[in-house]
Design a protein around this motif. Structure first.
Motif, PDB file in Angstrom:
ATOM      1  N   LEU A 171     -22.258  -7.545  -7.749  1.00  0.00           N
ATOM      2  CA  LEU A 171     -22.368  -7.682  -6.298  1.00  0.00           C
ATOM      3  C   LEU A 171     -21.100  -7.097  -5.699  1.00  0.00           C
ATOM      4  N   GLU A 172     -21.255  -6.072  -4.888  1.00  0.00           N
ATOM      5  CA  GLU A 172     -20.098  -5.483  -4.198  1.00  0.00           C
ATOM      6  C   GLU A 172     -19.853  -6.292  -2.940  1.00  0.00           C
ATOM      7  N   LEU A 173     -18.627  -6.764  -2.790  1.00  0.00           N
ATOM      8  CA  LEU A 173     -18.290  -7.654  -1.685  1.00  0.00           C
ATOM      9  C   LEU A 173     -17.874  -6.871  -0.448  1.00  0.00           C
ATOM     10  N   GLY A 174     -18.096  -7.485   0.714  1.00  0.00           N
ATOM     11  CA  GLY A 174     -17.683  -6.878   1.973  1.00  0.00           C
ATOM     12  C   GLY A 174     -16.186  -7.046   2.201  1.00  0.00           C
ATOM     13  N   ILE A 175     -15.680  -6.373   3.200  1.00  0.00           N
ATOM     14  CA  ILE A 175     -14.254  -6.427   3.528  1.00  0.00           C
ATOM     15  C   ILE A 175     -13.980  -7.650   4.390  1.00  0.00           C
ATOM     16  N   GLY A 176     -12.933  -8.396   4.037  1.00  0.00           N
ATOM     17  CA  GLY A 176     -12.527  -9.542   4.841  1.00  0.00           C
ATOM     18  C   GLY A 176     -13.087 -10.857   4.330  1.00  0.00           C
ATOM     19  N   VAL A 177     -12.416 -11.917   4.715  1.00  0.00           N
ATOM     20  CA  VAL A 177     -12.828 -13.260   4.305  1.00  0.00           C
ATOM     21  C   VAL A 177     -14.139 -13.615   5.010  1.00  0.00           C
ATOM     22  N   GLY A 178     -15.100 -14.056   4.242  1.00  0.00           N
ATOM     23  CA  GLY A 178     -16.376 -14.473   4.805  1.00  0.00           C
ATOM     24  C   GLY A 178     -17.332 -13.333   5.115  1.00  0.00           C
ATOM     25  N   ALA A 179     -16.944 -12.105   4.830  1.00  0.00           N
ATOM     26  CA  ALA A 179     -17.834 -10.962   5.083  1.00  0.00           C
ATOM     27  C   ALA A 179     -18.993 -10.998   4.093  1.00  0.00           C
ATOM     28  N   TYR A 231     -21.696   3.979 -11.500  1.00  0.00           N
ATOM     29  CA  TYR A 231     -20.422   4.643 -11.227  1.00  0.00           C
ATOM     30  C   TYR A 231     -19.964   4.457  -9.782  1.00  0.00           C
ATOM     31  N   ALA A 232     -20.830   3.977  -8.928  1.00  0.00           N
ATOM     32  CA  ALA A 232     -20.506   3.896  -7.502  1.00  0.00           C
ATOM     33  C   ALA A 232     -20.034   2.511  -7.062  1.00  0.00           C
ATOM     34  N   ILE A 233     -19.751   1.628  -8.014  1.00  0.00           N
ATOM     35  CA  ILE A 233     -19.291   0.290  -7.651  1.00  0.00           C
ATOM     36  C   ILE A 233     -17.889   0.386  -7.069  1.00  0.00           C
ATOM     37  N   GLY A 234     -17.669  -0.289  -5.955  1.00  0.00           N
ATOM     38  CA  GLY A 234     -16.344  -0.301  -5.335  1.00  0.00           C
ATOM     39  C   GLY A 234     -15.404  -1.263  -6.042  1.00  0.00           C
ATOM     40  N   ARG A 235     -14.200  -1.384  -5.516  1.00  0.00           N
ATOM     41  CA  ARG A 235     -13.194  -2.250  -6.147  1.00  0.00           C
ATOM     42  C   ARG A 235     -13.432  -3.726  -5.883  1.00  0.00           C
ATOM     43  N   ARG A 236     -14.045  -4.057  -4.773  1.00  0.00           N
ATOM     44  CA  ARG A 236     -14.316  -5.469  -4.439  1.00  0.00           C
ATOM     45  C   ARG A 236     -15.677  -5.822  -5.029  1.00  0.00           C
ATOM     46  N   ARG A 237     -15.657  -6.459  -6.182  1.00  0.00           N
ATOM     47  CA  ARG A 237     -16.919  -6.724  -6.883  1.00  0.00           C
ATOM     48  C   ARG A 237     -16.860  -8.031  -7.633  1.00  0.00           C
ATOM     49  N   ARG A 238     -18.057  -8.498  -7.958  1.00  0.00           N
ATOM     50  CA  ARG A 238     -18.179  -9.747  -8.713  1.00  0.00           C
ATOM     51  C   ARG A 238     -19.401  -9.619  -9.611  1.00  0.00           C
ATOM     52  N   PRO A 239     -19.247  -9.918 -10.898  1.00  0.00           N
ATOM     53  CA  PRO A 239     -20.417  -9.889 -11.780  1.00  0.00           C
ATOM     54  C   PRO A 239     -21.375 -11.013 -11.416  1.00  0.00           C
ATOM     55  N   ILE A 240     -22.665 -10.736 -11.496  1.00  0.00           N
ATOM     56  CA  ILE A 240     -23.680 -11.737 -11.163  1.00  0.00           C
ATOM     57  C   ILE A 240     -24.793 -11.697 -12.207  1.00  0.00           C
ATOM     58  N   THR A 241     -25.589 -12.744 -12.213  1.00  0.00           N
ATOM     59  CA  THR A 241     -26.724 -12.832 -13.134  1.00  0.00           C
ATOM     60  C   THR A 241     -27.928 -12.103 -12.529  1.00  0.00           C
ATOM     61  N   ARG A 242     -28.946 -11.956 -13.341  1.00  0.00           N
ATOM     62  CA  ARG A 242     -30.186 -11.336 -12.868  1.00  0.00           C
ATOM     63  C   ARG A 242     -30.776 -12.128 -11.703  1.00  0.00           C
ATOM     64  N   GLU A 243     -30.753 -13.444 -11.827  1.00  0.00           N
ATOM     65  CA  GLU A 243     -31.313 -14.296 -10.774  1.00  0.00           C
ATOM     66  C   GLU A 243     -30.521 -14.147  -9.471  1.00  0.00           C
ATOM     67  N   GLN A 244     -29.210 -14.079  -9.584  1.00  0.00           N
ATOM     68  CA  GLN A 244     -28.382 -13.893  -8.394  1.00  0.00           C
ATOM     69  C   GLN A 244     -28.631 -12.526  -7.766  1.00  0.00           C
ATOM     70  N   ALA A 245     -28.849 -11.509  -8.597  1.00  0.00           N
ATOM     71  CA  ALA A 245     -29.144 -10.170  -8.075  1.00  0.00           C
ATOM     72  C   ALA A 245     -30.476 -10.175  -7.328  1.00  0.00           C
ATOM     73  N   LEU A 246     -31.470 -10.828  -7.907  1.00  0.00           N
ATOM     74  CA  LEU A 246     -32.778 -10.920  -7.239  1.00  0.00           C
ATOM     75  C   LEU A 246     -32.657 -11.679  -5.920  1.00  0.00           C
ATOM     76  N   ALA A 247     -31.898 -12.760  -5.935  1.00  0.00           N
ATOM     77  CA  ALA A 247     -31.717 -13.547  -4.718  1.00  0.00           C
ATOM     78  C   ALA A 247     -30.997 -12.730  -3.645  1.00  0.00           C
ATOM     79  N   ALA A 248     -29.973 -12.005  -4.031  1.00  0.00           N
ATOM     80  CA  ALA A 248     -29.230 -11.202  -3.058  1.00  0.00           C
ATOM     81  C   ALA A 248     -30.127 -10.130  -2.450  1.00  0.00           C
ATOM     82  N   LEU A 249     -30.926  -9.477  -3.272  1.00  0.00           N
ATOM     83  CA  LEU A 249     -31.834  -8.448  -2.746  1.00  0.00           C
ATOM     84  C   LEU A 249     -32.878  -9.064  -1.820  1.00  0.00           C
ATOM     85  N   SER A 250     -33.375 -10.248  -2.167  1.00  0.00           N
ATOM     86  CA  SER A 250     -34.377 -10.888  -1.313  1.00  0.00           C
ATOM     87  C   SER A 250     -33.764 -11.385   0.001  1.00  0.00           C
TER      88      SER A 250
END
Length: 110
Positions: free
Chosen positions: A54-62, A73-92
């Motif tokens: 999950l690539e995170l937004g800029i700033g606290v709470g973004a 290859y396009a992942i930015g520096r602000r990132r966090r590894p997530i599970t498959r379920e978390q990826a599905l939830a984020a997309l939904s």
């Protein structure tokens, strides 16, 4: 054609210089072998990339900005590894899927 000096003192000087040079070369070889060994150990001990990121937004709470496959290859520096379920939830929840690695396609969400 002999390029060496004919007298013993200069031959001894040349011998000493060559011995010192050989020692320096051997020290450099030892150092290079140590570096290669450390690099190999580092590669062997490196953890595998996460399946999803999950690539995170800029700033606290973004809000998060994108979901990526772990090897994208396009992942930015602000990132966090997530599970498959978390990826599905984020997309939904409306987090954008990366257009390069297409995690939505891999996850079966279209």
């Amino acid at each position: 054609m002999n390029d060496l000096p004919p007298d013993l003192p200069r031959l001894r000087t040349l011998e000493t210089w060559l011995a010192v040079s050989l020692d320096r070369v051997r020290q450099q070889i030892t150092a290079a072998e140590q570096r290669e060994k450390e690099q190999q150990q580092g590669q062997e001990r490196r953890p595998p990339p996460p399946d999803w990121v999950l690539e995170l937004g800029i700033g606290v709470g973004a809000p998060p900005s994108e979901v990526h496959a772990g090897d994208c290859y396009a992942i930015g520096r602000r990132r966090r590894p997530i599970t498959r379920e978390q990826a599905l939830a984020a997309l939904s929840e409306g987090v954008r899927a990366c257009v390069h690695c297409r995690p939505d396609t891999e996850l079966g969400v279209l």
